[in-house]
Design a protein around this motif. Sequence first.
Motif, PDB file in Angstrom:
ATOM      1  N   LEU A  50       0.827  -1.211   0.000  1.00 40.04           N
ATOM      2  CA  LEU A  50       0.000   0.000   0.000  1.00 40.04           C
ATOM      3  C   LEU A  50       0.860   1.258   0.000  1.00 40.04           C
ATOM      4  O   LEU A  50       0.559   2.224  -0.708  1.00 40.04           O
ATOM      5  CB  LEU A  50      -0.928   0.014   1.212  1.00 40.04           C
ATOM      6  N   LYS A  51       1.923   1.239   0.771  1.00 42.56           N
ATOM      7  CA  LYS A  51       2.815   2.389   0.818  1.00 42.56           C
ATOM      8  C   LYS A  51       3.439   2.628  -0.555  1.00 42.56           C
ATOM      9  O   LYS A  51       3.505   3.768  -1.028  1.00 42.56           O
ATOM     10  CB  LYS A  51       3.905   2.150   1.863  1.00 42.56           C
ATOM     11  N   SER A  52       3.864   1.557  -1.213  1.00 51.47           N
ATOM     12  CA  SER A  52       4.439   1.679  -2.545  1.00 51.47           C
ATOM     13  C   SER A  52       3.404   2.198  -3.546  1.00 51.47           C
ATOM     14  O   SER A  52       3.705   3.057  -4.385  1.00 51.47           O
ATOM     15  CB  SER A  52       4.971   0.321  -2.999  1.00 51.47           C
ATOM     16  N   PHE A  53       2.162   1.703  -3.447  1.00 51.20           N
ATOM     17  CA  PHE A  53       1.101   2.141  -4.342  1.00 51.20           C
ATOM     18  C   PHE A  53       0.831   3.633  -4.188  1.00 51.20           C
ATOM     19  O   PHE A  53       0.730   4.368  -5.173  1.00 51.20           O
ATOM     20  CB  PHE A  53      -0.179   1.345  -4.077  1.00 51.20           C
ATOM     21  N   PHE A  54       0.718   4.095  -2.940  1.00 53.08           N
ATOM     22  CA  PHE A  54       0.412   5.506  -2.720  1.00 53.08           C
ATOM     23  C   PHE A  54       1.579   6.411  -3.103  1.00 53.08           C
ATOM     24  O   PHE A  54       1.366   7.539  -3.550  1.00 53.08           O
ATOM     25  CB  PHE A  54      -0.026   5.744  -1.275  1.00 53.08           C
ATOM     26  N   LYS A  55       2.808   5.924  -2.984  1.00 50.69           N
ATOM     27  CA  LYS A  55       3.953   6.706  -3.456  1.00 50.69           C
ATOM     28  C   LYS A  55       3.893   6.891  -4.970  1.00 50.69           C
ATOM     29  O   LYS A  55       4.087   7.989  -5.495  1.00 50.69           O
ATOM     30  CB  LYS A  55       5.260   6.000  -3.097  1.00 50.69           C
ATOM     31  N   GLU A  56       3.604   5.785  -5.686  1.00 54.55           N
ATOM     32  CA  GLU A  56       3.501   5.870  -7.141  1.00 54.55           C
ATOM     33  C   GLU A  56       2.326   6.733  -7.563  1.00 54.55           C
ATOM     34  O   GLU A  56       2.422   7.495  -8.537  1.00 54.55           O
ATOM     35  CB  GLU A  56       3.369   4.474  -7.725  1.00 54.55           C
ATOM     36  N   LEU A  57       1.193   6.631  -6.844  1.00 54.49           N
ATOM     37  CA  LEU A  57       0.028   7.456  -7.163  1.00 54.49           C
ATOM     38  C   LEU A  57       0.335   8.932  -6.957  1.00 54.49           C
ATOM     39  O   LEU A  57      -0.016   9.775  -7.798  1.00 54.49           O
ATOM     40  CB  LEU A  57      -1.162   7.032  -6.296  1.00 54.49           C
ATOM     41  N   ALA A  58       1.006   9.266  -5.869  1.00 52.27           N
ATOM     42  CA  ALA A  58       1.369  10.663  -5.605  1.00 52.27           C
ATOM     43  C   ALA A  58       2.318  11.189  -6.669  1.00 52.27           C
ATOM     44  O   ALA A  58       2.158  12.314  -7.156  1.00 52.27           O
ATOM     45  CB  ALA A  58       1.997  10.790  -4.217  1.00 52.27           C
ATOM     46  N   LEU A  59       3.290  10.381  -7.061  1.00 54.61           N
ATOM     47  CA  LEU A  59       4.224  10.795  -8.104  1.00 54.61           C
ATOM     48  C   LEU A  59       3.494  11.030  -9.422  1.00 54.61           C
ATOM     49  O   LEU A  59       3.745  12.013 -10.123  1.00 54.61           O
ATOM     50  CB  LEU A  59       5.316   9.745  -8.279  1.00 54.61           C
ATOM     51  N   TYR A  60       2.560  10.153  -9.770  1.00 56.64           N
ATOM     52  CA  TYR A  60       1.778  10.311 -10.999  1.00 56.64           C
ATOM     53  C   TYR A  60       0.926  11.569 -10.947  1.00 56.64           C
ATOM     54  O   TYR A  60       0.860  12.322 -11.931  1.00 56.64           O
ATOM     55  CB  TYR A  60       0.898   9.077 -11.208  1.00 56.64           C
ATOM     56  N   LEU A  61       0.269  11.824  -9.819  1.00 52.42           N
ATOM     57  CA  LEU A  61      -0.574  13.017  -9.710  1.00 52.42           C
ATOM     58  C   LEU A  61       0.250  14.295  -9.789  1.00 52.42           C
ATOM     59  O   LEU A  61      -0.194  15.286 -10.386  1.00 52.42           O
ATOM     60  CB  LEU A  61      -1.388  12.969  -8.421  1.00 52.42           C
ATOM     61  N   VAL A  62       1.440  14.295  -9.216  1.00 56.60           N
ATOM     62  CA  VAL A  62       2.329  15.459  -9.319  1.00 56.60           C
ATOM     63  C   VAL A  62       2.711  15.671 -10.775  1.00 56.60           C
ATOM     64  O   VAL A  62       2.695  16.803 -11.279  1.00 56.60           O
ATOM     65  CB  VAL A  62       3.576  15.283  -8.427  1.00 56.60           C
ATOM     66  N   TRP A  63       3.022  14.582 -11.486  1.00 52.57           N
ATOM     67  CA  TRP A  63       3.401  14.704 -12.899  1.00 52.57           C
ATOM     68  C   TRP A  63       2.236  15.240 -13.723  1.00 52.57           C
ATOM     69  O   TRP A  63       2.413  16.132 -14.548  1.00 52.57           O
ATOM     70  CB  TRP A  63       3.848  13.342 -13.447  1.00 52.57           C
ATOM     71  N   VAL A  64       1.036  14.707 -13.519  1.00 50.38           N
ATOM     72  CA  VAL A  64      -0.135  15.177 -14.273  1.00 50.38           C
ATOM     73  C   VAL A  64      -0.408  16.647 -13.957  1.00 50.38           C
ATOM     74  O   VAL A  64      -0.721  17.435 -14.855  1.00 50.38           O
ATOM     75  CB  VAL A  64      -1.371  14.301 -13.968  1.00 50.38           C
ATOM     76  N   GLY A  65      -0.278  17.042 -12.694  1.00 48.29           N
ATOM     77  CA  GLY A  65      -0.489  18.447 -12.325  1.00 48.29           C
ATOM     78  C   GLY A  65       0.516  19.374 -12.987  1.00 48.29           C
ATOM     79  O   GLY A  65       0.145  20.425 -13.530  1.00 48.29           O
ATOM     80  N   CYS A  66       1.790  18.991 -12.977  1.00 53.25           N
ATOM     81  CA  CYS A  66       2.821  19.830 -13.620  1.00 53.25           C
ATOM     82  C   CYS A  66       2.615  19.894 -15.127  1.00 53.25           C
ATOM     83  O   CYS A  66       2.755  20.962 -15.739  1.00 53.25           O
ATOM     84  CB  CYS A  66       4.213  19.283 -13.304  1.00 53.25           C
ATOM     85  N   PHE A  67       2.270  18.768 -15.727  1.00 57.33           N
ATOM     86  CA  PHE A  67       2.038  18.745 -17.173  1.00 57.33           C
ATOM     87  C   PHE A  67       0.850  19.636 -17.539  1.00 57.33           C
ATOM     88  O   PHE A  67       0.919  20.425 -18.482  1.00 57.33           O
ATOM     89  CB  PHE A  67       1.793  17.308 -17.632  1.00 57.33           C
ATOM     90  N   SER A  68      -0.240  19.516 -16.776  1.00 56.41           N
ATOM     91  CA  SER A  68      -1.427  20.330 -17.059  1.00 56.41           C
ATOM     92  C   SER A  68      -1.139  21.814 -16.871  1.00 56.41           C
ATOM     93  O   SER A  68      -1.571  22.643 -17.681  1.00 56.41           O
ATOM     94  CB  SER A  68      -2.580  19.908 -16.153  1.00 56.41           C
ATOM     95  N   MET A  69      -0.422  22.155 -15.820  1.00 55.49           N
ATOM     96  CA  MET A  69      -0.092  23.566 -15.600  1.00 55.49           C
ATOM     97  C   MET A  69       0.782  24.110 -16.721  1.00 55.49           C
ATOM     98  O   MET A  69       0.584  25.239 -17.181  1.00 55.49           O
ATOM     99  CB  MET A  69       0.601  23.735 -14.252  1.00 55.49           C
TER     100      MET A  69
END
Length: 124
Positions: A50-69
């Motif tokens: 679960l910890k690994s999953f949430f780390k990857e999810l957070a990294l993906y969301l940061v990437w999508v946010g930066c890309f969208s901005m």
Amino acid sequence: MAPNNKVSPLEALQANKADLPPLATYSDAVAAAGGKGPAIDTTRRHKAELKSFFKELALYLVWVGCFSMSIFLSRDNTQMFFYTAMFKDVFITNDFQMQVDIGDADGFWEWAAETMDSLLGGDY
């Protein structure tokens, strides 16, 4: 001197095979426990997954946010206004001036061809 009677462990097991109890299997352990399997502690592994999953999810969301901005902040707003106004004029306002009845798939494709011709062939 004493005679050298060294026997390998494998040979000793094979010689005394009849005296050894049978090996317990998982089903034997379940039967011995009254029909309940032995408790296996998987919470530590589950927490790590679960910890690994949430780390990857957070990294993906940061990437999508930066890309969208970067996409939204780098475009020209005036040009985007006129671009969306052009599409609104062609697709929405043109609906009331249609010469084609959209009652089936062929009617839709006729309307789309007529609308796209005016969009792509117009002086925009």
